[in-house]
Design a protein around this motif. Structure first.
Motif, PDB file in Angstrom:
ATOM      1  N   LYS A  29       0.758  -1.419  -0.085  1.00 33.54           N
ATOM      2  CA  LYS A  29      -0.078   0.016   0.090  1.00 33.54           C
ATOM      3  C   LYS A  29       1.000   1.276  -0.155  1.00 33.54           C
ATOM      4  O   LYS A  29       0.688   2.306  -0.760  1.00 33.54           O
ATOM      5  N   ASP A  30       1.997   1.304   0.794  1.00 37.83           N
ATOM      6  CA  ASP A  30       2.573   2.368   0.763  1.00 37.83           C
ATOM      7  C   ASP A  30       3.421   2.813  -0.470  1.00 37.83           C
ATOM      8  O   ASP A  30       3.667   3.749  -0.766  1.00 37.83           O
ATOM      9  N   LYS A  31       3.871   1.806  -1.347  1.00 34.10           N
ATOM     10  CA  LYS A  31       4.564   1.945  -2.420  1.00 34.10           C
ATOM     11  C   LYS A  31       3.389   2.461  -3.582  1.00 34.10           C
ATOM     12  O   LYS A  31       3.925   3.272  -4.288  1.00 34.10           O
ATOM     13  N   ILE A  32       2.397   1.867  -3.540  1.00 34.81           N
ATOM     14  CA  ILE A  32       1.393   2.326  -4.596  1.00 34.81           C
ATOM     15  C   ILE A  32       0.913   3.648  -4.262  1.00 34.81           C
ATOM     16  O   ILE A  32       0.699   4.586  -5.135  1.00 34.81           O
ATOM     17  N   ALA A  33       0.922   4.216  -3.222  1.00 27.46           N
ATOM     18  CA  ALA A  33       0.578   5.632  -2.836  1.00 27.46           C
ATOM     19  C   ALA A  33       1.735   6.526  -3.007  1.00 27.46           C
ATOM     20  O   ALA A  33       1.522   7.546  -3.515  1.00 27.46           O
ATOM     21  N   LYS A  34       3.069   6.014  -2.557  1.00 25.62           N
ATOM     22  CA  LYS A  34       4.206   6.977  -2.636  1.00 25.62           C
ATOM     23  C   LYS A  34       4.381   7.201  -4.092  1.00 25.62           C
ATOM     24  O   LYS A  34       4.902   8.478  -4.504  1.00 25.62           O
ATOM     25  N   TRP A  35       4.199   6.040  -4.890  1.00 26.48           N
ATOM     26  CA  TRP A  35       4.855   6.309  -6.424  1.00 26.48           C
ATOM     27  C   TRP A  35       3.504   6.618  -7.370  1.00 26.48           C
ATOM     28  O   TRP A  35       3.701   6.587  -8.345  1.00 26.48           O
ATOM     29  N   LEU A  37       0.658   5.076  -8.146  1.00 31.25           N
ATOM     30  CA  LEU A  37       0.488   3.765  -9.041  1.00 31.25           C
ATOM     31  C   LEU A  37      -0.823   3.314  -9.438  1.00 31.25           C
ATOM     32  O   LEU A  37      -0.917   2.623  -9.836  1.00 31.25           O
ATOM     33  N   GLU A  38      -1.905   4.243  -8.784  1.00 29.65           N
ATOM     34  CA  GLU A  38      -3.250   3.811  -9.043  1.00 29.65           C
ATOM     35  C   GLU A  38      -3.528   3.523 -10.293  1.00 29.65           C
ATOM     36  O   GLU A  38      -4.080   2.406 -10.597  1.00 29.65           O
ATOM     37  N   PRO A  39      -3.094   4.364 -11.319  1.00 29.05           N
ATOM     38  CA  PRO A  39      -3.691   4.207 -12.816  1.00 29.05           C
ATOM     39  C   PRO A  39      -3.302   2.920 -13.090  1.00 29.05           C
ATOM     40  O   PRO A  39      -3.958   2.124 -13.995  1.00 29.05           O
ATOM     41  N   GLU A  40      -2.039   2.512 -12.940  1.00 34.72           N
ATOM     42  CA  GLU A  40      -1.362   1.055 -13.385  1.00 34.72           C
ATOM     43  C   GLU A  40      -2.284  -0.007 -12.784  1.00 34.72           C
ATOM     44  O   GLU A  40      -2.545  -1.119 -13.305  1.00 34.72           O
ATOM     45  N   LEU A  41      -2.370   0.247 -11.354  1.00 34.25           N
ATOM     46  CA  LEU A  41      -3.204  -1.075 -10.750  1.00 34.25           C
ATOM     47  C   LEU A  41      -4.781  -0.734 -11.121  1.00 34.25           C
ATOM     48  O   LEU A  41      -4.974  -2.247 -10.982  1.00 34.25           O
ATOM     49  N   ASN A  42      -5.094   0.054 -11.612  1.00 31.48           N
ATOM     50  CA  ASN A  42      -6.518  -0.095 -11.960  1.00 31.48           C
ATOM     51  C   ASN A  42      -6.520  -0.919 -13.229  1.00 31.48           C
ATOM     52  O   ASN A  42      -7.620  -1.491 -13.658  1.00 31.48           O
ATOM     53  N   THR A  43      -5.587  -0.928 -14.094  1.00 32.98           N
ATOM     54  CA  THR A  43      -5.546  -2.039 -15.254  1.00 32.98           C
ATOM     55  C   THR A  43      -5.775  -3.249 -15.026  1.00 32.98           C
ATOM     56  O   THR A  43      -6.245  -4.343 -15.667  1.00 32.98           O
ATOM     57  N   LEU A  44      -5.567  -3.904 -13.691  1.00 35.74           N
ATOM     58  CA  LEU A  44      -5.537  -5.047 -13.192  1.00 35.74           C
ATOM     59  C   LEU A  44      -6.947  -5.573 -12.542  1.00 35.74           C
ATOM     60  O   LEU A  44      -7.465  -6.659 -12.393  1.00 35.74           O
ATOM     61  N   ARG A  45      -7.853  -4.488 -12.423  1.00 29.86           N
ATOM     62  CA  ARG A  45      -9.026  -4.741 -11.745  1.00 29.86           C
ATOM     63  C   ARG A  45     -10.116  -5.351 -12.634  1.00 29.86           C
ATOM     64  O   ARG A  45     -10.079  -5.133 -13.986  1.00 29.86           O
ATOM     65  N   GLN A  46     -10.841  -6.236 -12.108  1.00 27.80           N
ATOM     66  CA  GLN A  46     -11.887  -6.935 -12.701  1.00 27.80           C
ATOM     67  C   GLN A  46     -13.277  -6.161 -12.751  1.00 27.80           C
ATOM     68  O   GLN A  46     -13.319  -5.216 -12.217  1.00 27.80           O
ATOM     69  N   GLY A  84       4.634  -6.963  -9.528  1.00 27.99           N
ATOM     70  CA  GLY A  84       5.966  -6.470  -9.152  1.00 27.99           C
ATOM     71  C   GLY A  84       5.762  -4.819  -9.624  1.00 27.99           C
ATOM     72  O   GLY A  84       4.913  -4.478 -10.619  1.00 27.99           O
ATOM     73  N   VAL A  85       6.061  -3.904  -8.634  1.00 27.41           N
ATOM     74  CA  VAL A  85       6.124  -2.681  -9.016  1.00 27.41           C
ATOM     75  C   VAL A  85       7.345  -1.823  -8.869  1.00 27.41           C
ATOM     76  O   VAL A  85       8.317  -2.118  -8.203  1.00 27.41           O
ATOM     77  N   HIS A  86       7.419  -0.945 -10.120  1.00 25.31           N
ATOM     78  CA  HIS A  86       8.879  -0.079 -10.320  1.00 25.31           C
ATOM     79  C   HIS A  86       8.110   1.362  -9.825  1.00 25.31           C
ATOM     80  O   HIS A  86       7.038   1.825 -10.119  1.00 25.31           O
ATOM     81  N   GLU A  87       9.177   2.013  -9.166  1.00 30.66           N
ATOM     82  CA  GLU A  87       9.324   3.360  -9.042  1.00 30.66           C
ATOM     83  C   GLU A  87       9.111   4.098 -10.390  1.00 30.66           C
ATOM     84  O   GLU A  87       8.305   5.176 -10.330  1.00 30.66           O
ATOM     85  N   SER A  88       9.859   3.935 -11.387  1.00 27.75           N
ATOM     86  CA  SER A  88       9.805   4.293 -12.593  1.00 27.75           C
ATOM     87  C   SER A  88       9.788   3.491 -13.624  1.00 27.75           C
ATOM     88  O   SER A  88      10.254   2.368 -13.406  1.00 27.75           O
TER      89      SER A  88
END
Length: 544
Positions: A147-153, A155-164, A174-178
């Motif tokens: 949760k910390d990395k998603i918020a800090k970086w 990444l919500e738009p990228e995470l949304n592409t995984l939603r059903q 796996g998540v990247h800062e950039s």
């Protein structure tokens, strides 16, 4: 060719943004909080806190067994992992070549291990309807580092592409800062210098360079390509298609966001896809690109490049160090090669790469395990905490590496990894089990780049100066749509793959493109895109 601006590309993406802790995810089913599921769990587990189970626990994990560093049970990785976390992992090894098929069979039959890594979206979608895998977004309250990395970086738009369609996601990515671009082309710069040629910056400049080399070496193909199987021309078609604003090769997806139209189009019928095919056909037709590039085994391609029968080939950081430079310089001591920045095309100076990658599925059986909470805390630590990521990548400080006050890592002199200590007697992956693709990926840019050579850092600096390609909006299918789409997807993709190859190799004339598009329509192309756009509009309405 018209340059596509960032503003144009963003038009119509909308503001589909979730707050990770929102959307009911922290109010999700609280089975995880039951005392029966908390054995071994830490009562308080926070961001970048060392996880250590309160009692010895063990979990089985599906293990993608890479032939370059085959599994060893006595790796320091396993021993130190248990020492630090009180967790013993029991790997269920599957050969790399058979991993996806075997994973599907195990998950589908309910026999999969609890932890299922190395899964690329959208592979998880096949198991959603059956309930074989958990909606991991329901349990993010157990994963503070994620949760910390998603918020800090952000990444919500990228995470949304995984939603059903239910708004949940079933894969922990796996998540990247950039974004990190690795694959490009390797070029013999000594040959370019010999003939007064500059390193190409665009695909059209590459064409010009290849034409000049063909004139100098009429009996050779100036360029060959590896990664021809199992996806024909996987890397090359991907890179060229990106330059024209389409998806091809390794990253082929049926639907691509058309920002101008504000809806999805069928990728294999897009004008941009056709332009990419036309470019590759031109290279083959003029004997600038080896036609075997799309079907040959890697060893054939490497042999051609390393023996001087070609001067350009697909590459990433590891292949430069492991596959090309050692052999080539033995045969041609004065040879010089460079992994060039990805050539640009009509879309302009974009870095087209997502910040999420392969990830972890969790078997539904895990929820019944008394150590479920401990397992989710462990997964969060190893994949998403700074300490876990550093451990998985570099190993044990003082044993495999040292780190100075500035945070710079140095691999011990008797250990090699991607040429950092070429010729060293030991290897970080082979002998210790670290930097293992099952556990080590993603993370802060500084950590990702900590193993990069100066040459690779130069490549990254050029790529990082480019604009980021915008994230496409989500378009998740509901169960009925997914069932229908599954029936259409394989025949469509197989046909696109076959015809793409025929067009490139000249086995089918490009004047038949319209006929090809009609054939796609006969295979439910239009109905498929309508399904995608219906899902997109519904998701936008419900969650936008």
């Amino acid at each position: 060719m018209q340059h596509i601006s960032r503003r144009q590309a963003l038009i119509g993406l909308g503001a589909l943004t979730f707050v990770v802790a929102g959307c009911g995810e922290d109010e999700a089913p609280k089975k995880a909080a039951d005392s029966a599921n908390k054995a071994g769990a830490m009562a308080s587990f926070g961001v970048n806190q060392q996880f250590k189970a309160t009692e010895a626990v063990s979990f089985d994990v599906l293990y993608n067994n890479h032939p370059f560093y085959p599994l060893k049970n006595d790796w320091l990785f396993w021993q130190e992992l248990t020492k630090r976390t009180n967790v013993t992992l029991k790997p269920v090894a599957v050969p790399l070549s058979d991993y996806e098929k075997k994973r599907g069979l195990l998950v589908g039959s309910g026999q999969a291990p609890l932890i299922i890594p190395k899964t690329y979206h959208p592979a998880e979608e096949a198991f959603v309807a059956s309930g074989a895998i958990l909606p991991v977004s329901d349990y993010l309250d157990l994963m503070p580092n994620f949760k910390d990395k998603i918020a800090k970086w952000k990444l919500e738009p990228e995470l949304n592409t995984l939603r059903q369609a239910d708004g949940k996601f079933y894969l922990l990515p796996g998540v990247h800062e950039s974004p990190w671009v690795d694959y490009s082309l390797a070029v013999r710069t000594d040959i370019l210098e010999k003939h007064g040629l500059a390193i190409p910056k665009t695909w059209e400049e590459l064409y010009t360079v290849l034409k000049a080399l063909k004139k100098e070496y009429p009996d050779l193909y100036p360029m060959t390509e590896r990664w021809g199987v199992p996806t024909p021309g996987g890397n090359l078609i991907k890179l060229v298609a990106q330059a024209y604003g389409a998806k091809g090769g390794w990253e082929y997806q049926h639907a691509t966001w058309d920002s101008a139209a504000g809806k999805f189009a069928y990728t294999g019928a897009m004008p941009q896809y056709k332009q990419a095919i036309e470019y590759l056909h031109k290279l083959v037709d003029e004997k600038l690109l080896d036609p075997e590039s799309f079907t040959q085994q890697d060893e054939q391609a490497k042999q051609k490049f390393n023996s001087g029968k070609s001067f350009v080939i697909g590459a990433n950081a590891q292949t430069m160090v492991n596959d090309y430079r050692p052999t080539l310089t033995k045969l041609v001591p004065d040879a010089k090669i460079v992994k060039i920045p990805v050539p640009m095309g009509p879309v302009g100076e974009y870095k087209i790469q997502t910040r999420i990658e392969n990830g972890v599925m969790i078997s539904k059986k895990a929820l019944e395990n008394k150590n479920f909470v401990a397992m989710m805390q462990f997964v969060d630590w190893i994949y998403y905490s700074d300490q876990g990521q550093e451990f998985a990548k570099w190993g044990v400080e003082g044993t495999t590496y040292t780190k100075d006050a500035s945070g710079k890592f140095t691999l011990n002199k008797d250990i090699d990894f991607i040429g950092l200590n070429a010729g060293a007697p030991k290897h970080l992956q082979k002998d210790f089990g670290f930097s293992n693709g099952v556990f080590a990926y993603g993370g802060p840019t500084k950590l990702v780049q900590s193993t990069f050579s100066e040459e690779e850092l130069e490549f990254q600096n050029v790529m990082n100066a480019r604009q980021l390609w915008p994230v496409e909006p989500p378009h998740p299918f509901n169960d009925v749509e997914r069932e229908q789409a599954t029936l259409w997807e394989t025949p469509l993709k197989d046909f696109v793959t076959q015809q793409t190859l025929k067009f490139i190799l000249g086995e089918r004339d490009l004047s038949e493109w319209d006929a090809y598009v009609k054939e796609l329509e006969g295979k439910n192309m239009t109905a498929y895109v309508n399904l995608v756009n219906t899902a997109y509009e519904r998701f936008k309405k419900e969650h936008g």
